[in-house]
Write an enzyme that holds these catalytic residues in place. Sequence first.
Site, PDB file in Angstrom:
ATOM      1  N   GLU A 115     -17.717  -2.631  47.265  1.00 39.19           N
ATOM      2  CA  GLU A 115     -18.593  -2.729  48.463  1.00 39.19           C
ATOM      3  C   GLU A 115     -19.047  -1.258  48.770  1.00 39.19           C
ATOM      4  O   GLU A 115     -18.271  -0.315  49.464  1.00 39.19           O
ATOM      5  CB  GLU A 115     -17.505  -2.890  49.809  1.00 39.19           C
ATOM      6  CG  GLU A 115     -17.274  -4.412  49.949  1.00 39.19           C
ATOM      7  CD  GLU A 115     -16.739  -4.765  51.243  1.00 39.19           C
ATOM      8  OE1 GLU A 115     -16.134  -3.817  51.816  1.00 39.19           O
ATOM      9  OE2 GLU A 115     -16.241  -5.921  51.354  1.00 39.19           O
ATOM     10  N   GLU A 149     -16.055 -11.921  48.147  1.00 36.20           N
ATOM     11  CA  GLU A 149     -14.911 -11.800  49.233  1.00 36.20           C
ATOM     12  C   GLU A 149     -15.221 -12.405  50.300  1.00 36.20           C
ATOM     13  O   GLU A 149     -16.490 -12.464  50.977  1.00 36.20           O
ATOM     14  CB  GLU A 149     -14.608 -10.290  49.076  1.00 36.20           C
ATOM     15  CG  GLU A 149     -13.484  -9.722  49.330  1.00 36.20           C
ATOM     16  CD  GLU A 149     -13.593  -8.249  49.556  1.00 36.20           C
ATOM     17  OE1 GLU A 149     -13.534  -8.063  50.634  1.00 36.20           O
ATOM     18  OE2 GLU A 149     -13.153  -7.579  48.929  1.00 36.20           O
TER      19      GLU A 149
HETATM   20  C1  IDC Z   1      -8.120  -4.508  53.470  1.00 34.80           C
HETATM   21  C2  IDC Z   1      -6.810  -4.896  53.163  1.00 34.80           C
HETATM   22  C3  IDC Z   1      -5.785  -3.923  53.973  1.00 34.80           C
HETATM   23  C4  IDC Z   1      -6.125  -2.578  53.388  1.00 34.80           C
HETATM   24  C5  IDC Z   1      -7.482  -2.269  53.482  1.00 34.80           C
HETATM   25  C6  IDC Z   1      -7.611  -0.797  52.914  1.00 34.80           C
HETATM   26  O1  IDC Z   1      -6.827  -6.430  53.555  1.00 34.80           O
HETATM   27  O2  IDC Z   1      -4.689  -4.625  53.801  1.00 34.80           O
HETATM   28  O3  IDC Z   1      -5.110  -1.650  54.341  1.00 34.80           O
HETATM   29  O4  IDC Z   1      -8.223  -3.134  52.724  1.00 34.80           O
HETATM   30  O5  IDC Z   1      -8.760  -0.161  53.439  1.00 34.80           O
HETATM   31  C7  IDC Z   1     -13.045  -5.541  52.588  1.00 34.80           C
HETATM   32  C8  IDC Z   1     -12.647  -4.881  51.542  1.00 34.80           C
HETATM   33  C9  IDC Z   1     -11.190  -5.080  51.306  1.00 34.80           C
HETATM   34  C10 IDC Z   1     -10.502  -5.029  52.872  1.00 34.80           C
HETATM   35  C11 IDC Z   1     -10.972  -6.302  53.573  1.00 34.80           C
HETATM   36  C12 IDC Z   1     -10.328  -6.370  54.955  1.00 34.80           C
HETATM   37  O6  IDC Z   1     -13.266  -5.060  50.361  1.00 34.80           O
HETATM   38  O7  IDC Z   1     -10.921  -4.022  50.558  1.00 34.80           O
HETATM   39  O8  IDC Z   1      -9.198  -5.247  52.440  1.00 34.80           O
HETATM   40  N1  IDC Z   1     -12.554  -6.261  53.292  1.00 34.80           N
HETATM   41  O9  IDC Z   1     -10.588  -5.242  55.677  1.00 34.80           O
HETATM   42  N2  IDC Z   1     -14.212  -5.676  52.998  1.00 34.80           N
HETATM   43  C13 IDC Z   1     -14.453  -6.312  54.248  1.00 34.80           C
HETATM   44  C14 IDC Z   1     -13.154  -6.548  54.569  1.00 34.80           C
END
Ligand code: IDC
Length: 361
Positions: free
Chosen positions: A198, A286
Amino acid sequence: MKKSKNSWGKKLIAVAAAVTVAVSSLGIQAVWQPQTAQAAVKLTGKTKKTAYAKTFYGKHGKLQVKGTKLVDKKGKAVQLKGVSSHGINWDVGQPFVNEKAMQNLRDEWGVNCFRVAMYTEDYNGYCVTDAASRKKLLQTIDTAVKAGKKLGMYVIIDWHILNDGNPNKNKKQAKAFFKKVASKYKNQGHVLYEICNEPNGSTTWKDIRSYASSVIKVIRKYSKKSIVIVGTPTWSQDVDVASAKPLTRYKNIMYAFHFYAATHQDYNRQKVQTAIDNGLPVFCSEFSASEASGDGNYDFASARRWMKLMDKNKISYCCWSLSNKAEACSLLKASCKKTSRFTTADLSKMGRWLVKMYRKK
Ligand code: IDC
């Protein structure tokens, strides 16, 4: 006594289902979901023997991109239904990457694709950790690739940029990493590469195009035809922007789109529609029904609208994430201490929703 209880239960389910059908046939969005529908998922946690030729990869083989779609070795359109690991650099992600768990997903969840998410700059990420941890990260990827091969499932190797907003920041490490994995897995037809999860912040599509050109060049040295998924600006949401100027030099390139249904709504759905109308092959690597934070509320009505759009266009998707971390997007309950053999009781509300939906397809 027991019998009549059961039949009352069945009647209740039938009434609930009839109400849902009636409501949706009126064109009204059914926000209310009967609890009974959630309870319908039954997982035993047991694995099944499946002849290789009957597995998803056994049937479809190496994938290619044709127009906006993923097609199989015979040119027939396919749609991958996947689950993403949480970060394998965390202990809420890594332990769940194992063959038994992947087999549970294949046998009982209706999953044919597994995404291995490896953060690059967040805690213990590939670019910021020591040599021993890097080795462990590579071993975890290898576990997934080997299991995928054995089980006939596709595996996505995801270079999970997030904190490091612009993929060019760690381009050198990315090139070295993709050289390593693409040469190692060059004969593994079930492996797909996602080169920048991302991009965010001020990263433009021009920045990403330049990064993608160098990284894809490295991958193509070893793996001539594998599918490569390229992230898009604004946390992989601006597929409309990418569709105005896609990468043209290489074949079998797809573009990442991510949605979190409680945050992303019609504005984002329109972006996907524009990209598809412009002929862009989109891969939704995702998604969740939760908020973009990965936590907060679910919006299953929005998630259903998303799935309709995805299915209509045969867009493949992976749900974030196979984890027991106490956050809404986790597919397992925080109380689940198992790393495989998941039963109904181990699934979170999100997990139950996902399995029910995947199994229907
Ligand atoms: C989130 C995880 C969370 C972690 C965080 C780190 O769910 O536990 O602490 O990242 O920054 C994304 C991202 C993905 C995110 C997820 C939810 O690709 O890494 O994971 N998310 O926030 N994009 C949109 C949402």
